[in-house]
Design a protein around this motif. Structure first.
Motif, short mmCIF file in Angstrom:
data_model
loop_
_atom_site.label_atom_id
_atom_site.label_comp_id
_atom_site.label_asym_id
_atom_site.label_seq_id
_atom_site.Cartn_x
_atom_site.Cartn_y
_atom_site.Cartn_z
N ASP A 1 3.61 2.58 -13.07
CA ASP A 1 4.23 1.82 -14.16
C ASP A 1 4.69 0.44 -13.69
OD1 ASP A 1 3.80 3.83 -15.99
OD2 ASP A 1 5.86 4.60 -15.93
N ALA A 2 5.05 0.35 -12.40
CA ALA A 2 5.51 -0.93 -11.84
C ALA A 2 4.35 -1.81 -11.38
CB ALA A 2 6.46 -0.68 -10.69
N GLY A 3 3.12 -1.35 -11.61
CA GLY A 3 1.95 -2.16 -11.30
C GLY A 3 1.34 -1.94 -9.94
N HIS A 4 1.77 -0.91 -9.23
CA HIS A 4 1.23 -0.65 -7.89
C HIS A 4 -0.06 0.17 -7.96
CE1 HIS A 4 4.83 -2.11 -5.80
NE2 HIS A 4 5.55 -1.46 -6.70
N ALA A 5 -0.98 -0.11 -7.09
CA ALA A 5 -2.14 0.75 -6.86
C ALA A 5 -1.71 1.81 -5.85
CB ALA A 5 -3.32 -0.06 -6.35
N VAL A 6 -1.76 3.06 -6.25
CA VAL A 6 -1.17 4.13 -5.45
C VAL A 6 -2.26 4.92 -4.74
CG1 VAL A 6 0.33 6.16 -5.47
CG2 VAL A 6 0.72 4.29 -7.10
N GLY A 7 -2.11 5.06 -3.42
CA GLY A 7 -3.00 5.93 -2.67
C GLY A 7 -2.47 7.35 -2.64
N ARG A 8 -3.36 8.30 -2.53
CA ARG A 8 -2.97 9.70 -2.46
C ARG A 8 -3.45 10.33 -1.16
NH1 ARG A 8 -4.79 11.74 -8.54
NH2 ARG A 8 -3.06 10.75 -9.68
N MET A 9 -2.57 11.08 -0.54
CA MET A 9 -2.95 11.95 0.57
C MET A 9 -2.81 13.38 0.06
SD MET A 9 -1.06 12.66 4.18
CE MET A 9 -1.43 14.20 5.03
N ALA B 1 6.08 6.33 -11.51
CA ALA B 1 6.94 5.15 -11.48
C ALA B 1 6.25 3.99 -10.76
CB ALA B 1 8.26 5.49 -10.80
N LEU B 2 5.57 4.29 -9.66
CA LEU B 2 4.86 3.24 -8.93
C LEU B 2 3.75 2.64 -9.78
CD1 LEU B 2 4.70 5.01 -5.47
CD2 LEU B 2 5.73 2.77 -5.87
N ASP C 1 2.62 1.15 3.71
CA ASP C 1 3.97 0.61 3.93
C ASP C 1 5.03 1.29 3.07
OD1 ASP C 1 3.10 -0.46 1.55
OD2 ASP C 1 3.50 -2.55 2.07
N LEU C 2 4.62 2.28 2.30
CA LEU C 2 5.55 3.16 1.58
C LEU C 2 4.90 4.53 1.53
CD1 LEU C 2 8.07 3.72 -0.26
CD2 LEU C 2 6.60 3.17 -2.20
N VAL C 3 5.59 5.54 2.05
CA VAL C 3 5.09 6.92 2.03
C VAL C 3 6.13 7.78 1.34
CG1 VAL C 3 4.38 8.91 3.41
CG2 VAL C 3 3.75 6.60 4.14
N VAL C 4 5.68 8.60 0.38
CA VAL C 4 6.58 9.47 -0.38
C VAL C 4 6.17 10.92 -0.15
CG1 VAL C 4 7.59 10.01 -2.62
CG2 VAL C 4 6.77 7.68 -2.14
N ARG D 1 0.82 -1.19 0.00
CA ARG D 1 0.00 0.00 0.00
C ARG D 1 0.87 1.25 0.00
NH1 ARG D 1 -4.84 2.52 3.82
NH2 ARG D 1 -5.57 3.90 2.17
N PRO D 2 1.35 1.64 -1.18
CA PRO D 2 2.12 2.90 -1.26
C PRO D 2 1.20 4.11 -1.25
CG PRO D 2 1.96 1.89 -3.43
CD PRO D 2 1.29 0.95 -2.48
N VAL D 3 1.63 5.15 -0.58
CA VAL D 3 0.88 6.40 -0.50
C VAL D 3 1.81 7.55 -0.85
CG1 VAL D 3 -0.31 8.03 1.03
CG2 VAL D 3 -0.80 5.57 1.19
N VAL D 4 1.37 8.41 -1.74
CA VAL D 4 2.14 9.59 -2.13
C VAL D 4 1.44 10.82 -1.60
CG1 VAL D 4 3.09 10.93 -4.04
CG2 VAL D 4 2.98 8.43 -4.20
N VAL D 5 2.18 11.68 -0.91
CA VAL D 5 1.63 12.92 -0.37
C VAL D 5 1.66 13.98 -1.46
CG1 VAL D 5 1.84 14.67 1.43
CG2 VAL D 5 2.41 12.28 1.95
#
Length: 351
Positions: free
Chosen positions: A113-121, A110-111, A141-144, A96-100
């Motif tokens: 393109d790598a097949g991840h479903a990206v959450g947004r804050m 990039a996430l 489990d990944l915050v950017v 569960r990657p999340v980008v702020v």
């Protein structure tokens, strides 16, 4: 790349000055003007005699480590910070990657393109686009996050960002513009006490090396090893390695520190000029601490087109998640350039 929300994540400021925009005064790209300096160009040119040999990054890697007081095992050199985002997306096993947002859009691109479903804050304008750590999902489990953040120019407190760390979470902090902040206040690059911390740095912005592609990752050795395995062989060229070594040396650090203070003064001049347009509805996000400012104005798309006709390129803001067509990003330039831009902006807002 357009997402389901309609944002073009692969649109960047250089699109404003390509092709027919090549003759415009560039306030769209956040690379420091009048760079690289002569001494750096000469240093890079001197490395060309070694092009027959495969690149050896050991010396440059050690120089970056020394610059931050870190063991060399915590450093990975990359072909710009953009490559680091791709490596993170491909190498890390996250659920569960999340980008702020709003922030630089390449991490999310990039996430995806790598097949991840990206959450947004999404940070809110009414809060000054400041970070609310409690709003980050606990199971991410990944915050950017960027700091200072492109395009808002907000500098988040280092302790607030460090407080996002959790067991089992990778915390990615994009510090591409931190060396433009006097004293690099709120930097996390030198920290080793934050679990899962990954700091990205770019040498592109301050030194005018966008065409050379050089940046680096600072992280725990096991993360560096994972990313390195995802890299191709010899990912950083010999001239880029020469630039990396030079740009973290004492002379360069002193010059960058001086430039950061000059940028702060030039930004204050720009902000003072923009304040004159408050009666016309122009608002500045802030407080701005990076080498660019974010402004909101009705009819921003039309204003941007009028500015182009008047010889100035600015960055549209509607490609950033969390922003819409009313936003523009302006790079900080010297006072003379800013004064010319402000005169053009006056005409663009009144014509």
């Amino acid at each position: 790349m357009r997402t389901e929300s309609g944002h073009d994540l692969r649109h960047h400021g250089d699109a404003e000055v390509r092709d027919d925009g090549g003759s415009l005064v560039d306030l769209a790209v956040n690379v420091r003007a009048d760079t690289p300096p002569v001494w750096l160009r000469e240093h890079i040119a001197a490395s060309l005699g070694g092009l027959a040999a495969y690149p050896d990054g050991r010396t440059a890697r050690a120089a970056v480590a020394a610059r931050h007081g870190l063991p060399v095992e915590r450093v990975l050199l990359t072909a710009g910070a953009a490559e680091a985002f791709v490596l993170l997306a491909r190498a890390l096993k996250v659920r569960r990657p999340v980008v702020v947002h709003p922030q630089f859009t390449e991490p999310e691109a990039a996430l995806r393109d790598a097949g991840h479903a990206v959450g947004r804050m999404l940070l809110r304008e009414e809060d000054g686009f400041r970070l609310d750590p409690a709003a980050v999902p606990e199971d991410a489990d990944l915050v950017v996050i960027g700091n200072p953040t492109n395009p808002t120019s907000v500098l988040h407190p280092a302790d607030a960002i460090a407080g996002l760390a959790r067991p089992g979470r990778v915390l990615v902090v994009d510090e591409a513009f931190m060396d433009a902040v006097p004293g690099e206040s709120e930097a996390l690059a030198d920290r080793v006490d934050v679990p899962g911390l990954v700091v990205l740095r770019s040498l592109t912005k301050t030194w005018g090396l966008a065409g050379l592609r050089i940046g680096y990752v600072l992280a725990a050795p096991e993360i560096v090893e994972d990313l390195q395995r995802a890299q191709p062989l010899w990912p950083v060229s010999t001239p880029a390695l020469a630039a990396a070594e030079a740009c973290v040396g004492p002379r360069a650090l002193a010059e960058a520190a001086h430039a950061a203070h000059r940028i702060a003064a030039d930004r204050a001049h720009l902000l003072a000029g923009l304040a004159r347009f408050a009666p016309a509805g122009l608002r500045v996000a802030g407080p701005a601490r990076g080498p660019f400012v974010l402004v909101r104005v009705d009819g921003a798309s039309a204003v941007r087109r009028r500015l182009r006709d008047l010889g100035y390129a600015v960055r549209r803001g509607d490609t950033f998640p969390g922003l819409d067509e009313k936003w523009l990003r302006l790079a900080v330039r010297d006072r003379s350039t800013t004064d010319g831009f402000l005169r053009a902006l006056q005409r663009a807002l009144t014509d």
